[in-house]
Design a protein around this motif. Structure first.
Motif, PDB file in Angstrom:
ATOM      1  N   ALA A 174      10.605  19.356  -8.873  1.00  0.00           N
ATOM      2  CA  ALA A 174      10.173  19.529 -10.270  1.00  0.00           C
ATOM      3  C   ALA A 174       8.861  20.306 -10.336  1.00  0.00           C
ATOM      4  CB  ALA A 174      10.030  18.172 -10.953  1.00  0.00           C
ATOM      5  N   GLY A 175       7.990  20.118  -9.361  1.00  0.00           N
ATOM      6  CA  GLY A 175       6.718  20.829  -9.324  1.00  0.00           C
ATOM      7  C   GLY A 175       6.855  22.316  -9.043  1.00  0.00           C
ATOM      8  N   LEU A 176       8.045  22.737  -8.620  1.00  0.00           N
ATOM      9  CA  LEU A 176       8.285  24.153  -8.323  1.00  0.00           C
ATOM     10  C   LEU A 176       9.046  24.860  -9.445  1.00  0.00           C
ATOM     11  CD1 LEU A 176       9.354  23.805  -4.573  1.00  0.00           C
ATOM     12  CD2 LEU A 176       7.114  24.495  -5.462  1.00  0.00           C
ATOM     13  N   ALA A 177       9.194  24.193 -10.581  1.00  0.00           N
ATOM     14  CA  ALA A 177      10.030  24.715 -11.672  1.00  0.00           C
ATOM     15  C   ALA A 177       9.621  26.102 -12.151  1.00  0.00           C
ATOM     16  CB  ALA A 177      10.039  23.731 -12.841  1.00  0.00           C
ATOM     17  N   ASP A 178       8.364  26.451 -12.044  1.00  0.00           N
ATOM     18  CA  ASP A 178       7.891  27.749 -12.544  1.00  0.00           C
ATOM     19  C   ASP A 178       8.005  28.874 -11.521  1.00  0.00           C
ATOM     20  OD1 ASP A 178       7.285  26.594 -14.981  1.00  0.00           O
ATOM     21  OD2 ASP A 178       5.199  26.196 -14.436  1.00  0.00           O
ATOM     22  N   HIS A 179       8.498  28.579 -10.336  1.00  0.00           N
ATOM     23  CA  HIS A 179       8.581  29.596  -9.286  1.00  0.00           C
ATOM     24  C   HIS A 179       9.942  30.279  -9.291  1.00  0.00           C
ATOM     25  CE1 HIS A 179       4.703  28.677  -7.489  1.00  0.00           C
ATOM     26  NE2 HIS A 179       4.944  27.437  -7.882  1.00  0.00           N
ATOM     27  N   TRP A 201       6.724  31.092  13.114  1.00  0.00           N
ATOM     28  CA  TRP A 201       7.062  30.647  11.775  1.00  0.00           C
ATOM     29  C   TRP A 201       5.841  29.985  11.160  1.00  0.00           C
ATOM     30  CZ3 TRP A 201      11.894  31.697   9.818  1.00  0.00           C
ATOM     31  CH2 TRP A 201      12.832  32.176  10.742  1.00  0.00           C
ATOM     32  N   VAL A 202       5.643  30.189   9.871  1.00  0.00           N
ATOM     33  CA  VAL A 202       4.485  29.602   9.196  1.00  0.00           C
ATOM     34  C   VAL A 202       4.924  28.937   7.896  1.00  0.00           C
ATOM     35  CG1 VAL A 202       2.843  31.241  10.205  1.00  0.00           C
ATOM     36  CG2 VAL A 202       3.933  31.776   8.015  1.00  0.00           C
ATOM     37  N   ASP A 203       4.149  27.948   7.485  1.00  0.00           N
ATOM     38  CA  ASP A 203       4.379  27.311   6.193  1.00  0.00           C
ATOM     39  C   ASP A 203       4.023  28.303   5.089  1.00  0.00           C
ATOM     40  OD1 ASP A 203       4.912  25.078   7.715  1.00  0.00           O
ATOM     41  OD2 ASP A 203       3.053  24.048   7.209  1.00  0.00           O
ATOM     42  N   THR A 204       4.793  28.298   4.006  1.00  0.00           N
ATOM     43  CA  THR A 204       4.479  29.154   2.870  1.00  0.00           C
ATOM     44  C   THR A 204       3.580  28.401   1.891  1.00  0.00           C
ATOM     45  OG1 THR A 204       6.342  28.458   1.496  1.00  0.00           O
ATOM     46  CG2 THR A 204       6.749  30.269   3.079  1.00  0.00           C
ATOM     47  N   VAL A 205       3.073  29.121   0.928  1.00  0.00           N
ATOM     48  CA  VAL A 205       2.254  28.520  -0.128  1.00  0.00           C
ATOM     49  C   VAL A 205       3.059  27.439  -0.856  1.00  0.00           C
ATOM     50  CG1 VAL A 205       1.098  29.006  -2.315  1.00  0.00           C
ATOM     51  CG2 VAL A 205       0.847  30.581  -0.391  1.00  0.00           C
ATOM     52  N   LEU A 206       4.365  27.671  -1.020  1.00  0.00           N
ATOM     53  CA  LEU A 206       5.204  26.707  -1.740  1.00  0.00           C
ATOM     54  C   LEU A 206       5.255  25.359  -1.037  1.00  0.00           C
ATOM     55  CD1 LEU A 206       8.187  28.968  -2.861  1.00  0.00           C
ATOM     56  CD2 LEU A 206       6.194  28.248  -4.202  1.00  0.00           C
ATOM     57  N   LEU A 207       5.278  25.356   0.292  1.00  0.00           N
ATOM     58  CA  LEU A 207       5.300  24.076   1.006  1.00  0.00           C
ATOM     59  C   LEU A 207       4.032  23.280   0.711  1.00  0.00           C
ATOM     60  CD1 LEU A 207       6.706  22.078   2.855  1.00  0.00           C
ATOM     61  CD2 LEU A 207       5.720  23.296   4.806  1.00  0.00           C
ATOM     62  N   GLY A 208       2.919  23.968   0.513  1.00  0.00           N
ATOM     63  CA  GLY A 208       1.678  23.295   0.165  1.00  0.00           C
ATOM     64  C   GLY A 208       1.733  22.559  -1.164  1.00  0.00           C
ATOM     65  N   LEU A 209       2.716  22.917  -2.002  1.00  0.00           N
ATOM     66  CA  LEU A 209       2.901  22.257  -3.295  1.00  0.00           C
ATOM     67  C   LEU A 209       3.881  21.089  -3.214  1.00  0.00           C
ATOM     68  CD1 LEU A 209       3.237  25.503  -5.465  1.00  0.00           C
ATOM     69  CD2 LEU A 209       1.179  24.112  -5.070  1.00  0.00           C
ATOM     70  N   CYS A 210       4.351  20.790  -2.017  1.00  0.00           N
ATOM     71  CA  CYS A 210       5.428  19.802  -1.831  1.00  0.00           C
ATOM     72  C   CYS A 210       5.020  18.722  -0.824  1.00  0.00           C
ATOM     73  CB  CYS A 210       6.687  20.512  -1.355  1.00  0.00           C
ATOM     74  SG  CYS A 210       7.308  21.776  -2.459  1.00  0.00           S
ATOM     75  N   PRO A 211       4.189  17.764  -1.212  1.00  0.00           N
ATOM     76  CA  PRO A 211       3.721  16.761  -0.250  1.00  0.00           C
ATOM     77  C   PRO A 211       4.839  15.888   0.328  1.00  0.00           C
ATOM     78  CG  PRO A 211       3.050  16.177  -2.495  1.00  0.00           C
ATOM     79  CD  PRO A 211       3.613  17.567  -2.551  1.00  0.00           C
ATOM     80  N   SER A 212       5.844  15.555  -0.464  1.00  0.00           N
ATOM     81  CA  SER A 212       6.939  14.727   0.068  1.00  0.00           C
ATOM     82  C   SER A 212       7.765  15.492   1.086  1.00  0.00           C
ATOM     83  CB  SER A 212       7.835  14.231  -1.069  1.00  0.00           C
ATOM     84  OG  SER A 212       7.130  13.311  -1.873  1.00  0.00           O
ATOM     85  N   ILE A 213       8.052  16.744   0.793  1.00  0.00           N
ATOM     86  CA  ILE A 213       8.809  17.558   1.746  1.00  0.00           C
ATOM     87  C   ILE A 213       7.984  17.755   3.011  1.00  0.00           C
ATOM     88  CG2 ILE A 213       9.739  19.877   2.172  1.00  0.00           C
ATOM     89  CD1 ILE A 213      10.657  19.877  -0.794  1.00  0.00           C
ATOM     90  N   ALA A 214       6.688  17.993   2.879  1.00  0.00           N
ATOM     91  CA  ALA A 214       5.829  18.156   4.059  1.00  0.00           C
ATOM     92  C   ALA A 214       5.862  16.906   4.929  1.00  0.00           C
ATOM     93  CB  ALA A 214       4.402  18.489   3.627  1.00  0.00           C
ATOM     94  N   ARG A 215       5.866  15.724   4.319  1.00  0.00           N
ATOM     95  CA  ARG A 215       5.950  14.472   5.086  1.00  0.00           C
ATOM     96  C   ARG A 215       7.278  14.382   5.828  1.00  0.00           C
ATOM     97  NH1 ARG A 215       3.019  12.542   0.839  1.00  0.00           N
ATOM     98  NH2 ARG A 215       4.822  11.804  -0.347  1.00  0.00           N
ATOM     99  N   VAL A 216       8.359  14.789   5.164  1.00  0.00           N
ATOM    100  CA  VAL A 216       9.669  14.793   5.827  1.00  0.00           C
ATOM    101  C   VAL A 216       9.622  15.710   7.048  1.00  0.00           C
ATOM    102  CG1 VAL A 216      12.084  15.517   5.595  1.00  0.00           C
ATOM    103  CG2 VAL A 216      11.003  14.163   3.789  1.00  0.00           C
ATOM    104  N   LEU A 217       9.100  16.905   6.878  1.00  0.00           N
ATOM    105  CA  LEU A 217       9.039  17.863   7.987  1.00  0.00           C
ATOM    106  C   LEU A 217       8.158  17.346   9.117  1.00  0.00           C
ATOM    107  CD1 LEU A 217       8.818  21.237   6.030  1.00  0.00           C
ATOM    108  CD2 LEU A 217      10.852  20.078   6.931  1.00  0.00           C
ATOM    109  N   ASP A 218       7.075  16.658   8.779  1.00  0.00           N
ATOM    110  CA  ASP A 218       6.200  16.087   9.799  1.00  0.00           C
ATOM    111  C   ASP A 218       6.923  15.038  10.640  1.00  0.00           C
ATOM    112  OD1 ASP A 218       4.056  17.671   9.067  1.00  0.00           O
ATOM    113  OD2 ASP A 218       3.071  16.097   7.871  1.00  0.00           O
TER     114      ASP A 218
END
Length: 183
Positions: A13-18, A60-77
């Motif tokens: 939902a936080g990425l709705a404007d992208h 491979w690097v994280d994109t700016v969008l991943l920085g907006l996704c704390p739950s997804i980042a936790r999953v990836l961690d």
């Protein structure tokens, strides 16, 4: 393996404007199949290069969008294996992904593609080797996509998956082996 689907949905939902980028292989689909890159090849600036899983890429690097996704980042961690491309992939209502094979996506070839549904609906039919695979939000799936697979979304809402390309190392091999014994 399961993850918190509520947190994933909040990140989404936080990425709705992208702006989503149309998938780079138009002959594989009809309708709207689009992508948001969360990990991309280092130095890739063009949107297509950010969403294409380049088999020759080693950085491979994280994109700016991943920085907006704390739950997804936790999953990836939570993955103790090397991660390559990580994307959100959306299949809009009325869209299909034609049957195809991704010949390099098999654990025995060294790369596993993992799917984590975030949004789905009963009208989504993912087929692997002709068999329908129903995936609930928050579940983690390894699918051998070197085999024939297709998807149709005949429902009225988007189907969005977190899609992770991971290098098969001993940690992931063990996880996949444990998954086989559960199934």
């Amino acid at each position: 393996m399961q993850v918190d689907p509520v947190g994933l949905a909040a990140d989404l939902a936080g990425l709705a404007d992208h702006a989503w980028t149309a998938h780079f292989v138009p002959q594989h689909y009809e309708g709207d199949w689009s992508v948001l890159p969360l990990r991309a090849p280092a130095g890739a600036l063009h949107p297509i290069l950010q969403i294409a899983p380049n088999p020759l890429c080693r950085d491979w690097v994280d994109t700016v969008l991943l920085g907006l996704c704390p739950s997804i980042a936790r999953v990836l961690d939570g993955f103790a294996c090397p991660l390559e491309a990580v994307r959100l992939m959306r299949l809009a209502p009325g869209s299909i992904i034609r049957e195809h094979r991704d010949i390099d996506l098999a654990a025995e070839a060294g790369t596993a593609r993992l799917h984590i549904p975030i949004t789905t609906n009963p009208g989504v039919a993912f087929r692997l080797n002709g068999t329908r695979v129903a995936m609930a939000p928050g579940t983690v799936w390894y699918l051998r996509l070197a085999d024939p697979h297709s998807v149709a979304n005949t429902g009225s809402t988007d189907r969005i998956h977190l899609v992770i390309d991971a290098i098969v190392d001993p940690w992931l091999e063990d996880l996949l082996d444990r998954g086989r014994t559960i199934a």
